[in-house]
Scaffold this motif. Sequence first.
Motif, PDB file in Angstrom:
ATOM      1  N   CYS A 161     153.498  53.466 -34.296  1.00 43.12           N
ATOM      2  CA  CYS A 161     153.513  52.079 -34.779  1.00 43.12           C
ATOM      3  C   CYS A 161     154.888  51.454 -34.577  1.00 43.12           C
ATOM      4  CB  CYS A 161     153.120  52.037 -36.257  1.00 43.12           C
ATOM      5  SG  CYS A 161     151.404  52.495 -36.574  1.00 43.12           S
ATOM      6  N   ALA A 162     155.943  52.188 -34.902  1.00 45.33           N
ATOM      7  CA  ALA A 162     157.302  51.669 -34.729  1.00 45.33           C
ATOM      8  C   ALA A 162     157.574  51.353 -33.259  1.00 45.33           C
ATOM      9  CB  ALA A 162     158.328  52.673 -35.248  1.00 45.33           C
ATOM     10  N   THR A 163     157.103  52.218 -32.372  1.00 45.50           N
ATOM     11  CA  THR A 163     157.300  51.991 -30.942  1.00 45.50           C
ATOM     12  C   THR A 163     156.564  50.736 -30.498  1.00 45.50           C
ATOM     13  OG1 THR A 163     157.595  54.357 -30.574  1.00 45.50           O
ATOM     14  CG2 THR A 163     157.034  53.022 -28.651  1.00 45.50           C
ATOM     15  N   GLY A 164     155.319  50.582 -30.939  1.00 43.91           N
ATOM     16  CA  GLY A 164     154.557  49.389 -30.590  1.00 43.91           C
ATOM     17  C   GLY A 164     155.213  48.123 -31.114  1.00 43.91           C
ATOM     18  N   LEU A 165     155.658  48.147 -32.361  1.00 40.25           N
ATOM     19  CA  LEU A 165     156.325  46.979 -32.928  1.00 40.25           C
ATOM     20  C   LEU A 165     157.665  46.719 -32.240  1.00 40.25           C
ATOM     21  CD1 LEU A 165     155.516  47.597 -36.699  1.00 40.25           C
ATOM     22  CD2 LEU A 165     154.690  45.688 -35.308  1.00 40.25           C
ATOM     23  N   GLY A 166     158.389  47.790 -31.942  1.00 38.25           N
ATOM     24  CA  GLY A 166     159.683  47.637 -31.268  1.00 38.25           C
ATOM     25  C   GLY A 166     159.542  47.007 -29.899  1.00 38.25           C
ATOM     26  N   PHE A 167     158.594  47.490 -29.107  1.00 37.97           N
ATOM     27  CA  PHE A 167     158.372  46.882 -27.791  1.00 37.97           C
ATOM     28  C   PHE A 167     157.779  45.484 -27.927  1.00 37.97           C
ATOM     29  CE2 PHE A 167     158.836  51.248 -26.154  1.00 37.97           C
ATOM     30  CZ  PHE A 167     159.812  50.982 -25.198  1.00 37.97           C
ATOM     31  N   GLY A 168     157.024  45.264 -28.996  1.00 40.27           N
ATOM     32  CA  GLY A 168     156.543  43.915 -29.268  1.00 40.27           C
ATOM     33  C   GLY A 168     157.700  42.951 -29.474  1.00 40.27           C
ATOM     34  N   LEU A 169     158.737  43.410 -30.192  1.00 40.18           N
ATOM     35  CA  LEU A 169     159.917  42.562 -30.379  1.00 40.18           C
ATOM     36  C   LEU A 169     160.609  42.249 -29.049  1.00 40.18           C
ATOM     37  CD1 LEU A 169     161.869  43.666 -33.593  1.00 40.18           C
ATOM     38  CD2 LEU A 169     160.720  41.504 -33.135  1.00 40.18           C
ATOM     39  N   LEU A 170     160.556  43.196 -28.119  1.00 35.25           N
ATOM     40  CA  LEU A 170     161.195  42.965 -26.810  1.00 35.25           C
ATOM     41  C   LEU A 170     160.407  41.998 -25.946  1.00 35.25           C
ATOM     42  CD1 LEU A 170     162.369  46.527 -25.716  1.00 35.25           C
ATOM     43  CD2 LEU A 170     163.705  44.716 -26.798  1.00 35.25           C
ATOM     44  N   PHE A 171     159.091  42.161 -25.912  1.00 32.72           N
ATOM     45  CA  PHE A 171     158.266  41.409 -24.964  1.00 32.72           C
ATOM     46  C   PHE A 171     157.593  40.172 -25.564  1.00 32.72           C
ATOM     47  CE2 PHE A 171     158.342  45.741 -23.115  1.00 32.72           C
ATOM     48  CZ  PHE A 171     158.967  45.421 -21.918  1.00 32.72           C
ATOM     49  N   ALA A 172     157.367  40.159 -26.854  1.00 31.81           N
ATOM     50  CA  ALA A 172     156.732  39.007 -27.513  1.00 31.81           C
ATOM     51  C   ALA A 172     157.317  38.856 -28.913  1.00 31.81           C
ATOM     52  CB  ALA A 172     155.218  39.203 -27.574  1.00 31.81           C
ATOM     53  N   PRO A 173     158.594  38.502 -29.007  1.00 29.06           N
ATOM     54  CA  PRO A 173     159.276  38.523 -30.301  1.00 29.06           C
ATOM     55  C   PRO A 173     158.682  37.584 -31.352  1.00 29.06           C
ATOM     56  CG  PRO A 173     160.713  37.594 -28.589  1.00 29.06           C
ATOM     57  CD  PRO A 173     159.495  38.129 -27.904  1.00 29.06           C
ATOM     58  N   ARG A 174     158.276  36.399 -30.972  1.00 24.61           N
ATOM     59  CA  ARG A 174     157.742  35.461 -31.967  1.00 24.61           C
ATOM     60  C   ARG A 174     156.429  35.970 -32.551  1.00 24.61           C
ATOM     61  NH1 ARG A 174     157.554  29.692 -29.472  1.00 24.61           N
ATOM     62  NH2 ARG A 174     156.676  29.258 -31.506  1.00 24.61           N
ATOM     63  N   VAL A 175     155.544  36.426 -31.708  1.00 29.10           N
ATOM     64  CA  VAL A 175     154.257  36.937 -32.163  1.00 29.10           C
ATOM     65  C   VAL A 175     154.465  38.192 -33.013  1.00 29.10           C
ATOM     66  CG1 VAL A 175     152.066  37.949 -31.398  1.00 29.10           C
ATOM     67  CG2 VAL A 175     153.000  35.955 -30.216  1.00 29.10           C
ATOM     68  N   THR A 176     155.333  39.085 -32.550  1.00 30.24           N
ATOM     69  CA  THR A 176     155.584  40.331 -33.284  1.00 30.24           C
ATOM     70  C   THR A 176     156.211  40.058 -34.634  1.00 30.24           C
ATOM     71  OG1 THR A 176     155.841  41.503 -31.195  1.00 30.24           O
ATOM     72  CG2 THR A 176     156.711  42.590 -33.161  1.00 30.24           C
ATOM     73  N   ARG A 177     157.178  39.162 -34.699  1.00 35.00           N
ATOM     74  CA  ARG A 177     157.788  38.836 -35.994  1.00 35.00           C
ATOM     75  C   ARG A 177     156.750  38.233 -36.946  1.00 35.00           C
ATOM     76  NH1 ARG A 177     162.538  37.861 -32.872  1.00 35.00           N
ATOM     77  NH2 ARG A 177     164.175  39.254 -33.599  1.00 35.00           N
ATOM     78  N   PHE A 178     155.851  37.410 -36.396  1.00 29.62           N
ATOM     79  CA  PHE A 178     154.802  36.822 -37.233  1.00 29.62           C
ATOM     80  C   PHE A 178     153.928  37.912 -37.845  1.00 29.62           C
ATOM     81  CE2 PHE A 178     150.384  35.317 -37.578  1.00 29.62           C
ATOM     82  CZ  PHE A 178     150.544  34.388 -38.590  1.00 29.62           C
ATOM     83  N   PHE A 179     153.399  38.810 -36.994  1.00 29.78           N
ATOM     84  CA  PHE A 179     152.512  39.858 -37.511  1.00 29.78           C
ATOM     85  C   PHE A 179     153.268  40.886 -38.345  1.00 29.78           C
ATOM     86  CE2 PHE A 179     149.601  38.198 -34.264  1.00 29.78           C
ATOM     87  CZ  PHE A 179     148.479  38.027 -35.062  1.00 29.78           C
TER      88      PHE A 179
END
Length: 176
Positions: free
Chosen positions: A135-153
């Motif tokens: 989960c941390a890896t998915g969220l971490g890469f989410g911050l790299l590639f889609a930061p606004r969406v990841t921060r929202f979720f």
Amino acid sequence: MKRTQPRETEANLSIEEYGAKTAEKEECEELLLTEYATLLGFYLTSAAVLTGIAVEQNRLPRKFGLLDLALLGIATHKLSRIVAKDRITGILRAPFVSYIRSAGAGEVEEEPRGRGFQRGIGHLISCPYCMAPWCATGLGFGLLFAPRVTRFFAGLLVSVAASDFLHRAYARMKED
């Protein structure tokens, strides 16, 4: 006069010898080293590919801010519990685990079932501690590639985690 110590036998690195000295034979019998190695290989390969893409696109941050670390930490905690323990996400785990009982607060206790990869995946997805790095890896890469969406979720997950603690505090206060 020089005393010599008896030479230790050379280390046996074979998989067959992995659990040879444990008294927990039943648990050792179900160790799925090949399956775990495959899951770990998938995880590491995915992380390496995504890291390579992030480097190529110059997306890796020089450092993480404390707020991002707190956001990722709390969101990882909640997401790993939702995946591994939530009653509603039981449908995702059902092919790999057997229901044992309710664990209270909308969570369930389950155990891995089947053999081979089915059981290996069951071990992974029924354990919030095991799911947390994924989960941390998915969220971490989410911050790299889609930061606004990841921060929202991630913010939603943090809100749910805060709500969980407030529900528990409220229930305790009512008991007193």
